[in-house]
Design a protein around this motif. Sequence first.
Motif, short mmCIF file in Angstrom:
data_model
loop_
_atom_site.label_atom_id
_atom_site.label_comp_id
_atom_site.label_asym_id
_atom_site.label_seq_id
_atom_site.Cartn_x
_atom_site.Cartn_y
_atom_site.Cartn_z
N GLU A 684 0.83 -1.21 0.00
CA GLU A 684 0.00 0.00 0.00
C GLU A 684 0.87 1.26 0.00
OE1 GLU A 684 -2.34 -0.77 3.42
OE2 GLU A 684 -3.86 -1.94 2.33
N ARG A 685 1.94 1.25 0.78
CA ARG A 685 2.83 2.41 0.83
C ARG A 685 3.55 2.57 -0.51
NH1 ARG A 685 4.46 3.02 6.34
NH2 ARG A 685 6.09 4.46 5.67
N PHE A 686 3.92 1.45 -1.13
CA PHE A 686 4.59 1.49 -2.42
C PHE A 686 3.67 2.13 -3.47
CE2 PHE A 686 5.82 -0.11 -6.56
CZ PHE A 686 7.20 -0.06 -6.53
N LEU A 687 2.41 1.75 -3.48
CA LEU A 687 1.46 2.31 -4.44
C LEU A 687 1.28 3.81 -4.23
CD1 LEU A 687 -1.19 -0.56 -4.33
CD2 LEU A 687 0.30 0.01 -6.26
N GLU A 688 1.25 4.23 -3.00
CA GLU A 688 1.12 5.66 -2.71
C GLU A 688 2.34 6.44 -3.22
OE1 GLU A 688 0.71 5.84 1.48
OE2 GLU A 688 -1.32 4.97 1.53
N ALA A 689 3.51 5.82 -3.12
CA ALA A 689 4.75 6.51 -3.48
C ALA A 689 5.04 6.46 -4.98
CB ALA A 689 5.92 5.90 -2.71
N HIS A 690 4.30 5.63 -5.71
CA HIS A 690 4.59 5.45 -7.14
C HIS A 690 3.28 5.54 -7.93
CE1 HIS A 690 7.88 3.41 -4.96
NE2 HIS A 690 8.64 3.93 -5.92
N PRO A 691 2.82 6.75 -8.20
CA PRO A 691 1.52 6.93 -8.86
C PRO A 691 1.46 6.40 -10.28
CG PRO A 691 2.67 9.03 -8.60
CD PRO A 691 3.42 8.04 -7.79
N PHE A 692 2.61 6.11 -10.90
CA PHE A 692 2.56 5.55 -12.25
C PHE A 692 2.18 4.06 -12.23
CE2 PHE A 692 6.94 5.41 -10.73
CZ PHE A 692 7.33 4.10 -11.00
#
Length: 860
Positions: A684-692
């Motif tokens: 979840e944190r990874f998705l937040e940090a990488h909007p592409f």
Amino acid sequence: MLTDRLSLPLVISLFIAMLFAAAATAEDATESSAEPTRIAVTEWLALDDPATVATPAFADGYEHLLDGMTLAETDLWPAVGRTAHFPPGRVATWKAHSAPSDLGSPDGGRALWLATALSTDRFIDATLVLKSADLLKVWVNGEELVTQEKVADEPQEARATLALDAGSHRILVLAVRPATSSAETWTFDAALEVAPELADAVAFRASPERPLAIDDLLQPTRARDVDVSPDGQFIAVTLRRPASPTAGGENWIDILTPGGAVVRSLRQAPSSFTWSPKADGTFAYLSSAGGGQQVRLGHAKRGREDTIVRGLEDISDLQFATAETLIVTKTESPDADERGVKRYRDPMDRWTYRRNRSHFFALGLDGSMQRLTASEPFDQLQDVHPDGTHLLISRAHYAANRRPFRRTELIEVEINTLAARSVADLGWFNSATYAPDGQHALILGSAALFGGAGSVLEADRIANDYDAQAYLMDLQSGDAEPLSREFDPAIQDVRWAAGDRVFLRVEDQSWVRIVALDPQTKTFKTLDSGVDVVHNFDADGGRLAWTGSSMNGPHAVWTSTGEGPQPLLDTSSERFTDVRFGDVRDWSFTSAAGDDILGRLYLPPGVDESAASEYPLIVYYYGGTAPVGRGFGGRYPKELWAAQGFVVYVLQPSGTTGFGQEFAARHVNAWGRQTADEILEGTERFLEAHPFVDADRVGAIGASYGGFMTMYLQTRSDLFAAAVSHAGISNLASYWGQGWWGYLYSDAASAGSFPWNNKELYVEQSPIYAADKITTPLLLLHGDADTNVPPVESHQMYTALEVLGKDVELIEIGGQDHTILSLEERRLWSRTILAWFSHHLKGEPEMWQHLWGTDEEPKG
């Protein structure tokens, strides 16, 4: 040879037809009713001067003219300016052309080589259509698909159906005009027919630049081991081609100088290579060439080899004891009961090799032989005394009613008198190596060894017994001194060279490094290896040698004398010259519990990070008791997934070794507790940090314990849109009692916990008991000969999800164990994983349907 016209567009049409035919299965999985589109090839490479070819002597006409006409394997990667050899001994250069017709009007009796690269960003079915009045051969990715063996007055059409994965595909064309041909013009046309909706997915290029492909990981030659001579003047490298086992594969040993020159190449099916302590370049090895086994003696500086003894059976290892004597290990299997029955003697009797017995013999270089041991338990040779007078042997004992269930007795045997003396009784033992003084041994094993002398944990904490520590043990008194209590990396193996030069290969977070240990001061110094992961190593004569790889850095061999790493052997660099990799970056986060959880991401080549929700994501983890290393390729090749257009996130959750004893101890009696929380939070944190990255197109994959984690995660969350579990554990109790190592592994992972005294662990943490909570499409993969995690673990989950009406697939790979090794099976298995994720994360079902069909018309 070629006449004034060569229609390149036809060739291109052919190739494109092939691509579009594949694409004909549109995203809605139905066949397109539209006529296929033909796409012309507009970029070609051609060898600059068409070669003169003659009809073979004694041939009747030109019927054998094409036979055996190929380029060397090293010439099969064309690019502008590169050379190729055809016919043998002649050198020609590849040049770019917009069409073959601009090559002029060659005479008959000539051969033209053409090449182009067909790239596609998705799986595609297509039809390759070729037209020519002359002799023709066409290869796609090295496979011969079209052969036209007759000359005609008019162009003849040949068609080949192709199924192409996303990536770049090499098309090589050999066109031959016989000297007897009466045709006035050369005709050659090629086209690729594809479904109209996939026309934008394909292109032809003369450039050799390409993304990583599956065969880049499976086909190259790979170094498997290194052995340094006692004087440091030679390095024996064990090689295998291809990297994955296959019936046509080859294993051999090259002996190199430190400068990389090959002085000897051992091709007689060699194994168990060992250097003589004489330090004069003498070596011995075991050969199985020609039937039976023989021990051969050779010299690095002289070409002649001698056979010491032949006609041997069941020899599994050789090791020099002195310059005149070898220690031979013979492993014998008992005869099966003639009645076809078996009375189990202990839980480990399920192993097919449980009743094997190893015995040791002294073999003189004159061929004389003497038996040294005869025992009922299974013995292993740990080391030979520095002066060759003693053997250090480990003997495993199993007892199912106490922990640890396996204990190891360390025994010293004097070779001259054959007197045996027990020197230690150890639980969770890994290995033992003599110190140069012969009075001590360096022991690797659990922090719980020697009464917990190696542990830094609080008294009520159970150590992760796979987190190996180092001890220096006095062989007379049995006293042991811990050397690595405060050293966080997990020690994998050791080489003790002369004096106090101790070298360790250690698991340091996601790196595997070589570390020098001073046993007197208990200090460690990390050496520069030039790679992220050292796969194996050796040290002697003041020299180190190792094999290793890095993220986006293929396997190679290195050496050093202490002044930094020097490349020794690179077996595959040419293959990767044109491969374009995406970036790999570290990305970590601090969990809600306050722990730093390390990770990294692999990006597709040419990724557009400014795009919103553009890319699907694959999350990979193990979750068991080892980190996901930073080595290249492997069974779960993150680089390959990225090359196929997926962003890949790898993380190292709690419980893994290499991060210190406390972090590793979290593995014990957990089975997903905390680990699953960290994987979900990290994603979840990874998705937040990488909007592409598209949060709605996230996949999860793991194997073995990681396969268990995949199943368990799906019972906890609907975060993932697709999941893959290879050889996963669905029921902790059935795995504990059935897997060959189930109850031994559980002795560490579930220390003190059993189905009868900790039902909460065995039920609540078993995914099968929460199968009704799974909503994610789940692919279960398993080798049908898996002895570690029996296939029933996938069968149970598959049955449960079928009963529940969930989206689940189960695919078994025949004849494969816990790891899928064989070349063709490995290729199919790897493509199946990509097909599943392409289907569910990209909306592209064509590759899955090609491999496995549909529900209405299944394959396999």
